[in-house]
Design a protein around this motif. Structure first.
Motif, PDB file in Angstrom:
ATOM      1  N   LEU A 151       2.033   2.708   8.454  1.00 42.81           N
ATOM      2  CA  LEU A 151       0.733   3.014   7.871  1.00 42.81           C
ATOM      3  C   LEU A 151      -0.038   4.069   8.662  1.00 42.81           C
ATOM      4  CD1 LEU A 151      -0.889   2.024   5.427  1.00 42.81           C
ATOM      5  CD2 LEU A 151      -2.036   0.399   6.932  1.00 42.81           C
ATOM      6  N   SER A 152       0.191   4.137   9.971  1.00 41.83           N
ATOM      7  CA  SER A 152      -0.619   5.007  10.829  1.00 41.83           C
ATOM      8  C   SER A 152      -0.590   6.477  10.414  1.00 41.83           C
ATOM      9  CB  SER A 152      -0.159   4.872  12.287  1.00 41.83           C
ATOM     10  OG  SER A 152      -0.354   3.560  12.743  1.00 41.83           O
ATOM     11  N   ALA A 205      -6.386 -10.270  -1.890  1.00 42.85           N
ATOM     12  CA  ALA A 205      -5.462 -10.916  -0.949  1.00 42.85           C
ATOM     13  C   ALA A 205      -4.103 -10.229  -0.957  1.00 42.85           C
ATOM     14  CB  ALA A 205      -5.323 -12.398  -1.296  1.00 42.85           C
ATOM     15  N   LEU A 206      -3.631  -9.822  -2.150  1.00 41.41           N
ATOM     16  CA  LEU A 206      -2.347  -9.126  -2.239  1.00 41.41           C
ATOM     17  C   LEU A 206      -2.405  -7.775  -1.524  1.00 41.41           C
ATOM     18  CD1 LEU A 206       0.525  -8.988  -3.385  1.00 41.41           C
ATOM     19  CD2 LEU A 206      -0.458  -8.001  -5.476  1.00 41.41           C
ATOM     20  N   VAL A 207      -3.513  -7.062  -1.675  1.00 45.78           N
ATOM     21  CA  VAL A 207      -3.655  -5.767  -1.000  1.00 45.78           C
ATOM     22  C   VAL A 207      -3.643  -5.944   0.509  1.00 45.78           C
ATOM     23  CG1 VAL A 207      -5.257  -3.855  -0.601  1.00 45.78           C
ATOM     24  CG2 VAL A 207      -4.820  -4.652  -2.927  1.00 45.78           C
ATOM     25  N   LEU A 208      -4.372  -6.946   1.016  1.00 47.16           N
ATOM     26  CA  LEU A 208      -4.389  -7.194   2.459  1.00 47.16           C
ATOM     27  C   LEU A 208      -3.003  -7.566   2.974  1.00 47.16           C
ATOM     28  CD1 LEU A 208      -7.739  -9.176   2.861  1.00 47.16           C
ATOM     29  CD2 LEU A 208      -7.282  -6.799   3.498  1.00 47.16           C
ATOM     30  N   LEU A 244      -0.937  -4.372   3.121  1.00 44.54           N
ATOM     31  CA  LEU A 244      -1.323  -3.549   4.262  1.00 44.54           C
ATOM     32  C   LEU A 244      -0.744  -4.092   5.558  1.00 44.54           C
ATOM     33  CD1 LEU A 244      -5.066  -2.738   3.450  1.00 44.54           C
ATOM     34  CD2 LEU A 244      -3.122  -1.179   3.357  1.00 44.54           C
ATOM     35  N   HIS A 245      -0.785  -5.411   5.713  1.00 45.53           N
ATOM     36  CA  HIS A 245      -0.221  -6.016   6.926  1.00 45.53           C
ATOM     37  C   HIS A 245       1.297  -5.865   6.960  1.00 45.53           C
ATOM     38  CE1 HIS A 245       0.999  -9.234   9.724  1.00 45.53           C
ATOM     39  NE2 HIS A 245      -0.162  -8.973  10.310  1.00 45.53           N
ATOM     40  N   GLY A 277      -8.246  -3.714  15.854  1.00 44.37           N
ATOM     41  CA  GLY A 277      -7.082  -3.655  16.726  1.00 44.37           C
ATOM     42  C   GLY A 277      -6.358  -4.980  16.823  1.00 44.37           C
ATOM     43  N   GLN A 278      -7.109  -6.072  16.809  1.00 40.43           N
ATOM     44  CA  GLN A 278      -6.480  -7.388  16.898  1.00 40.43           C
ATOM     45  C   GLN A 278      -5.711  -7.738  15.625  1.00 40.43           C
ATOM     46  OE1 GLN A 278      -6.323  -9.454  19.465  1.00 40.43           O
ATOM     47  NE2 GLN A 278      -5.262 -11.074  18.349  1.00 40.43           N
ATOM     48  N   LEU A 279      -6.232  -7.338  14.461  1.00 42.53           N
ATOM     49  CA  LEU A 279      -5.611  -7.711  13.190  1.00 42.53           C
ATOM     50  C   LEU A 279      -4.462  -6.790  12.800  1.00 42.53           C
ATOM     51  CD1 LEU A 279      -8.792  -8.601  11.098  1.00 42.53           C
ATOM     52  CD2 LEU A 279      -7.154 -10.186  12.103  1.00 42.53           C
ATOM     53  N   PHE A 280      -4.650  -5.477  12.972  1.00 37.39           N
ATOM     54  CA  PHE A 280      -3.670  -4.527  12.454  1.00 37.39           C
ATOM     55  C   PHE A 280      -3.203  -3.511  13.490  1.00 37.39           C
ATOM     56  CE2 PHE A 280      -6.237  -5.824   8.771  1.00 37.39           C
ATOM     57  CZ  PHE A 280      -5.243  -6.300   7.942  1.00 37.39           C
ATOM     58  N   GLY A 281      -3.489  -3.722  14.772  1.00 37.97           N
ATOM     59  CA  GLY A 281      -3.025  -2.805  15.794  1.00 37.97           C
ATOM     60  C   GLY A 281      -3.725  -1.455  15.709  1.00 37.97           C
ATOM     61  N   PHE A 282      -2.953  -0.375  15.967  1.00 33.63           N
ATOM     62  CA  PHE A 282      -3.533   0.965  15.945  1.00 33.63           C
ATOM     63  C   PHE A 282      -4.051   1.331  14.564  1.00 33.63           C
ATOM     64  CE2 PHE A 282      -3.036   5.621  15.538  1.00 33.63           C
ATOM     65  CZ  PHE A 282      -3.952   6.007  16.514  1.00 33.63           C
ATOM     66  N   SER A 283      -3.350   0.903  13.520  1.00 32.00           N
ATOM     67  CA  SER A 283      -3.835   1.157  12.162  1.00 32.00           C
ATOM     68  C   SER A 283      -5.183   0.492  11.924  1.00 32.00           C
ATOM     69  CB  SER A 283      -2.815   0.656  11.137  1.00 32.00           C
ATOM     70  OG  SER A 283      -1.562   1.287  11.323  1.00 32.00           O
TER      71      SER A 283
END
Length: 361
Positions: free
Chosen positions: A26-27, A13-16, A19-20, A313-319
């Motif tokens: 991030l890209s 959960a911490l890693v997610l 990342l968000h 794409g819905q959760l993290f966009g282009f990344s």
């Protein structure tokens, strides 16, 4: 006492969450990792020929640079010119829809006369046709209103070659260090899972990308030989859409038939030639490209590919789009492992008859 399982769940959960949180930056790192992963086999092959790691990386970089320059100098101007041509043809397409196709649908379905409202769309598009040469200026003028965004985009673009160079140079070292951190009790299991994930990812990222390029070349060259004005644009889009099996064929054939109808009319030979181009592409893909470059190691269902791309794409966009397919491939390998464990578990096995004597062995 807190179970070790909850520590693992909390760590994931911490890693997610991290990342968000770092999604805006991030890209470039994801693109660099992808380039390093794709270029590592070439570098390893050059190392086996006796070259140093740094020199091998520089040679692979030169190859990538030549490919990029070729795209920028040859293909991109042609695609831009065909996009301008498509922009000019849109009023003709709207005329055909308004005066031929839609009246026929209106008569056969019994719709009201005021059901379709295409006059406004046509007027808006036609009013901008005399300014097609100023499109680049308009884009630049709009972009300059957000100077910080432009600087950020340029910074990311300049960051990709630097990060990918260091990742590619130290790729084997990083893999060896990660391997040394594996718990010794689970080393064999983790090695097998990583090997399976690497096989799936390698087959998809290298094989499927080469299949997309091959199909794009076949479609584009074939349509241009037929004489279709938008052949390069449609062929390129069909090749990109081939990341999902049969989607490139469906999208490309539909777009090419529509463009061919507006260019050639109902001339049967030209439309049959367009159909032959896509049928030939599918035959080459099925009998040569996919078996040779991909094989049957991927196992990603087309529906899973579509869902993974949309969900990423819905959760993290282009990344998220960049991460979608690799994560889906890794999850597929893990699910296969869980499936095998389930088949060996007592939950799946057939219950033993109580009348049978117990197994004393």
């Amino acid at each position: 006492m807190i179970s070790r399982r909850w520590y693992v769940i909390g760590g994931l959960a911490l890693v997610l969450w991290l990342l968000h949180s770092v999604q805006p930056i991030l890209s470039p790192f994801l693109v660099s990792m992808l380039l390093a992963y794709l270029g590592d086999p070439l570098v390893d092959r050059l190392e086996r020929l006796g070259l140093s790691r740094t020199l091998s990386v520089l040679i692979v970089y030169l190859i990538f640079l030549l490919i990029l320059l070729g795209l920028l100098l040859i293909i991109v101007p042609l695609l831009f010119r065909q996009l301008m041509r498509l922009y000019e043809l849109m009023p003709l397409m709207l005329d055909w829809l308004q005066f031929k196709a839609l009246p026929w649908i209106q008569v056969n379905l019994g719709l009201a006369d005021s059901f379709w409202r295409f006059d406004r769309i046509k007027a808006v598009i036609s009013s901008h046709l005399d300014r097609t040469t100023d499109i680049v200026g308009i884009i630049v003028a709009q972009a300059t209103t957000s100077g910080l965004a432009i600087l950020g985009w340029l910074g990311n673009a300049l960051l990709i070659p630097v990060v990918s160079f260091y990742l590619l140079r130290d790729w084997d070292v990083m893999v060896a260090r990660l391997h040394s951190l594996l718990p010794r009790r689970h080393e064999a299991l983790v090695n097998r899972l990583v090997r399976d994930c690497h096989e799936v990812l390698g087959a998809f990222l290298r094989g499927q990308l080469m299949v997309m390029v091959g199909l794009g070349v076949i479609y584009a060259v074939g349509l241009m030989l037929v004489g279709l004005e938008l052949g390069l644009l449609i062929g390129t889009l069909a090749g990109l859409a081939s990341i999902v099996p049969y989607m490139g064929f469906a999208i490309g054939l539909t777009a090419a038939m529509i463009a061919g109808f507006f260019q050639f009319g109902l001339e049967g030979y030209s439309l049959l030639a367009i159909l032959a181009v896509f049928v030939t592409g599918q035959m080459v893909e099925g009998m040569l490209l996919t078996p040779l470059l991909v094989g049957d190691r991927i196992g990603l269902h087309p529906v899973a590919v579509i869902f993974a791309v949309l969900a990423g794409g819905q959760l993290f966009g282009f990344s998220g789009i960049l991460l979608a397919l690799p994560v889906a491939a890794i999850m597929m390998v893990l699910l296969r492992h869980v499936h095998d464990l389930y088949k060996l578990s007592d939950l799946y096995s057939k219950p033993r008859d109580v009348s049978e004597p117990p197994d004393t062995a």
